[in-house]
Design an enzyme around this catalytic site. Structure first.
Site, mmCIF file in Angstrom:
data_model
loop_
_atom_site.group_PDB
_atom_site.id
_atom_site.type_symbol
_atom_site.label_atom_id
_atom_site.label_comp_id
_atom_site.label_asym_id
_atom_site.label_seq_id
_atom_site.Cartn_x
_atom_site.Cartn_y
_atom_site.Cartn_z
ATOM 1 N N SER A 123 0.836 -1.195 0.000
ATOM 2 C CA SER A 123 0.000 0.000 0.000
ATOM 3 C C SER A 123 0.868 1.241 0.000
ATOM 4 O O SER A 123 1.987 1.230 0.539
ATOM 5 C CB SER A 123 -0.858 -0.021 1.268
ATOM 6 O OG SER A 123 -1.415 1.250 1.500
ATOM 7 N N TYR A 147 -1.902 -1.196 10.777
ATOM 8 C CA TYR A 147 -2.186 -1.752 9.448
ATOM 9 C C TYR A 147 -1.015 -1.456 8.511
ATOM 10 O O TYR A 147 -0.477 -2.342 7.840
ATOM 11 C CB TYR A 147 -3.491 -1.157 8.886
ATOM 12 C CG TYR A 147 -3.588 -1.255 7.389
ATOM 13 C CD1 TYR A 147 -3.844 -2.478 6.779
ATOM 14 C CD2 TYR A 147 -3.394 -0.131 6.579
ATOM 15 C CE1 TYR A 147 -3.900 -2.581 5.389
ATOM 16 C CE2 TYR A 147 -3.445 -0.220 5.201
ATOM 17 C CZ TYR A 147 -3.697 -1.442 4.607
ATOM 18 O OH TYR A 147 -3.742 -1.541 3.241
ATOM 19 N N LYS A 151 2.138 -3.927 6.530
ATOM 20 C CA LYS A 151 2.578 -3.904 5.125
ATOM 21 C C LYS A 151 4.090 -3.660 5.060
ATOM 22 O O LYS A 151 4.816 -4.305 4.301
ATOM 23 C CB LYS A 151 1.828 -2.816 4.345
ATOM 24 C CG LYS A 151 0.319 -3.014 4.266
ATOM 25 C CD LYS A 151 -0.029 -4.219 3.414
ATOM 26 C CE LYS A 151 -1.515 -4.467 3.296
ATOM 27 N NZ LYS A 151 -1.829 -5.769 2.714
HETATM 28 N N1 UFG Z 1 -12.828 11.172 3.175
HETATM 29 C C1 UFG Z 1 -13.875 12.004 3.510
HETATM 30 N N2 UFG Z 1 -15.001 11.426 3.998
HETATM 31 C C2 UFG Z 1 -15.144 10.086 4.184
HETATM 32 C C3 UFG Z 1 -14.056 9.246 3.837
HETATM 33 C C4 UFG Z 1 -12.912 9.830 3.345
HETATM 34 O O1 UFG Z 1 -13.787 13.219 3.363
HETATM 35 O O2 UFG Z 1 -16.199 9.635 4.657
HETATM 36 C C5 UFG Z 1 -11.612 11.767 2.591
HETATM 37 C C6 UFG Z 1 -10.351 11.501 3.391
HETATM 38 O O3 UFG Z 1 -10.152 12.490 4.375
HETATM 39 C C7 UFG Z 1 -9.275 11.524 2.284
HETATM 40 C C8 UFG Z 1 -10.015 10.970 1.064
HETATM 41 O O4 UFG Z 1 -11.399 11.154 1.336
HETATM 42 O O5 UFG Z 1 -8.896 12.841 2.003
HETATM 43 C C9 UFG Z 1 -9.764 9.491 0.832
HETATM 44 O O6 UFG Z 1 -10.030 8.754 2.020
HETATM 45 P P1 UFG Z 1 -10.137 7.150 2.028
HETATM 46 O O7 UFG Z 1 -10.500 6.758 3.411
HETATM 47 O O8 UFG Z 1 -11.010 6.700 0.916
HETATM 48 O O9 UFG Z 1 -8.660 6.696 1.658
HETATM 49 P P2 UFG Z 1 -7.271 6.990 2.402
HETATM 50 O O10 UFG Z 1 -6.424 7.725 1.428
HETATM 51 O O11 UFG Z 1 -7.443 7.568 3.729
HETATM 52 O O12 UFG Z 1 -6.748 5.499 2.651
HETATM 53 C C10 UFG Z 1 -6.532 4.594 1.592
HETATM 54 C C11 UFG Z 1 -6.803 3.180 2.035
HETATM 55 C C12 UFG Z 1 -5.843 2.746 3.088
HETATM 56 C C13 UFG Z 1 -4.453 2.962 2.628
HETATM 57 C C14 UFG Z 1 -4.240 4.346 2.108
HETATM 58 C C15 UFG Z 1 -2.928 4.366 1.411
HETATM 59 O O13 UFG Z 1 -8.093 3.054 2.553
HETATM 60 O O14 UFG Z 1 -6.012 1.376 3.330
HETATM 61 O O15 UFG Z 1 -5.233 4.713 1.160
HETATM 62 O O16 UFG Z 1 -2.514 5.602 1.061
HETATM 63 F F1 UFG Z 1 -3.614 2.740 3.648
#
Ligand code: UFG
Length: 331
Positions: A123, A147, A151
């Site tokens: 990841s 998590y 990785k």
């Molecule tokens: N976000 C919101 N509202 C939500 C969910 C997310 O505004 O309900 C925002 C987050 O703050 C972020 C973006 O949308 O800016 C993406 O969030 P995600 O949770 O979809 O993804 P992340 O980038 O936080 O995490 C993902 C994977 C992880 C991994 C990571 C690696 O879910 O498993 O990318 O960079 F570790």
């Protein structure tokens, strides 16, 4: 035959389809802890071929030995693992035990049977949060939650195996933000409970299953203040695994590869693209930042392009259209 652990999961299921359509024989091992047995039939339906799946936990070494005894396994693609960042902070032992034990059990069994080609679901979370963007594969590594550390540690275990035995061939695939779904509408992301990730949350708001989307922060140093991520269509990501398999078939040693598009979109841009693709207006509220989030994260993809001969082809509109079709179809 390719052994695919976690092959009924979101990325695993899409990869199985691409593997079959590229002529590979596959055998899935899945314990269905975060997926459903029906997905195996759906994979078969889409690929036009019956798919074999063993209902088992990838940490079960006796079972792995049986599989290697009874089948001629040429390579392993290891998707199985727990993946919820927040849960990993609450239950670190569960995450370390499950994610690391399964990798050790697989690698030990592979070593015993002389199978040395391995593709690992890593990841972008293994990159330290203070790197300059875009992230290339040499960016510095370090994590902020258990998590991510699983990785990171598994990557290190695999590097050490490759130092000890030059016949191993390992590809560490560092995923950015996979979204979208198969065009058939038969498979897609199906998290248990309330989704943590942006796209499954958006699709549930659009279909009325959740009331409103919470945008986590609009005070980041980005053009519209919301977080920027490198969203990649899961079918492009799946194809990256076929390229990686072709690569480990021809090379030895260990290499890390970013699987992203190389371009980032903000939360508000994703909302806009989704509204256009679905014709639905999304209700959202701006909340505070989510703990552990960074402002911007996107990939440099030159290495994957050059060495794997792979690049993402589908755009954000495709990702939104396909995520929405899946939401409408899923039960
Ligand atoms: N976000 C919101 N509202 C939500 C969910 C997310 O505004 O309900 C925002 C987050 O703050 C972020 C973006 O949308 O800016 C993406 O969030 P995600 O949770 O979809 O993804 P992340 O980038 O936080 O995490 C993902 C994977 C992880 C991994 C990571 C690696 O879910 O498993 O990318 O960079 F570790």
């Amino acid at each position: 035959m390719i052994l695919v652990t976690g092959g009924a999961g979101f990325i695993g299921s899409h990869t199985c389809i691409e593997l079959i359509s590229s002529g590979y024989d596959i055998l899935i091992v899945d314990d269905f802890s975060n997926s459903k047995p029906e997905i195996v039939d759906k994979i078969g339906l889409i690929a036009g071929k019956k798919v074999r799946c063993i209902h088992a936990d990838a940490t079960d070494k006796a079972m792995l030995k049986r599989i290697f005894n009874e089948n001629k396994i040429d390579a392993v693609i290891h998707f199985a693992g727990f993946k919820a960042v927040g849960e990993s902070v609450e239950k670190p032992l569960l995450y370390y035990k499950n994610n690391i034990d399964s990798t050790l059990a697989l690698c030990e069994t592979m070593q015993e049977y002389g199978v040395k080609k391995f593709i690992f679901s890593s990841s972008a979370t293994v990159y330290r949060s203070d790197n300059k963007m875009p992230l290339d594969e040499d960016s510095s590594l370090g994590c902020t939650n258990p998590y991510g550390w699983t990785k990171y540690m598994i990557e290190q275990i695999l590097r050490d195996i490759c130092v000890s035995d030059k016949e191993w061939a390992v590809a560490l695939l560092r995923y950015f933000n996979p979204i979208g779904a198969h065009k058939s509408g038969l498979i897609g992301e199906d998290p248990n409970g309330i989704p943590n990730n942006l796209m499954p949350y958006i699709t549930r708001v659009a279909s009325g299953k959740l009331e409103e989307l919470h945008v986590f922060g609009n005070d980041y140093p980005t053009p519209d203040g919301t977080g920027i991520r490198d969203y990649i269509h899961v079918v492009d990501l799946a194809k990256g695994h076929v390229s990686a398999l072709n690569y480990v078939n021809k090379n030895t040693g260990i290499e890390a590869f970013n699987l992203g598009t190389g371009r980032g979109y903000s939360v508000l841009e994703v909302i806009k693209a989704f509204e256009k693709a679905s014709g639905k207006k999304l209700t959202y509220v701006i909340d505070g930042r989510r703990a552990g989030d960074i402002a911007v994260c996107f990939a440099k993809t030159d290495k994957s392009k050059k060495i794997l001969n792979w690049e993402a082809k589908l755009n954000l509109d495709d990702m939104c259209t396909d995520s929405w079709r899946w939401e409408l179809n899923r039960k």
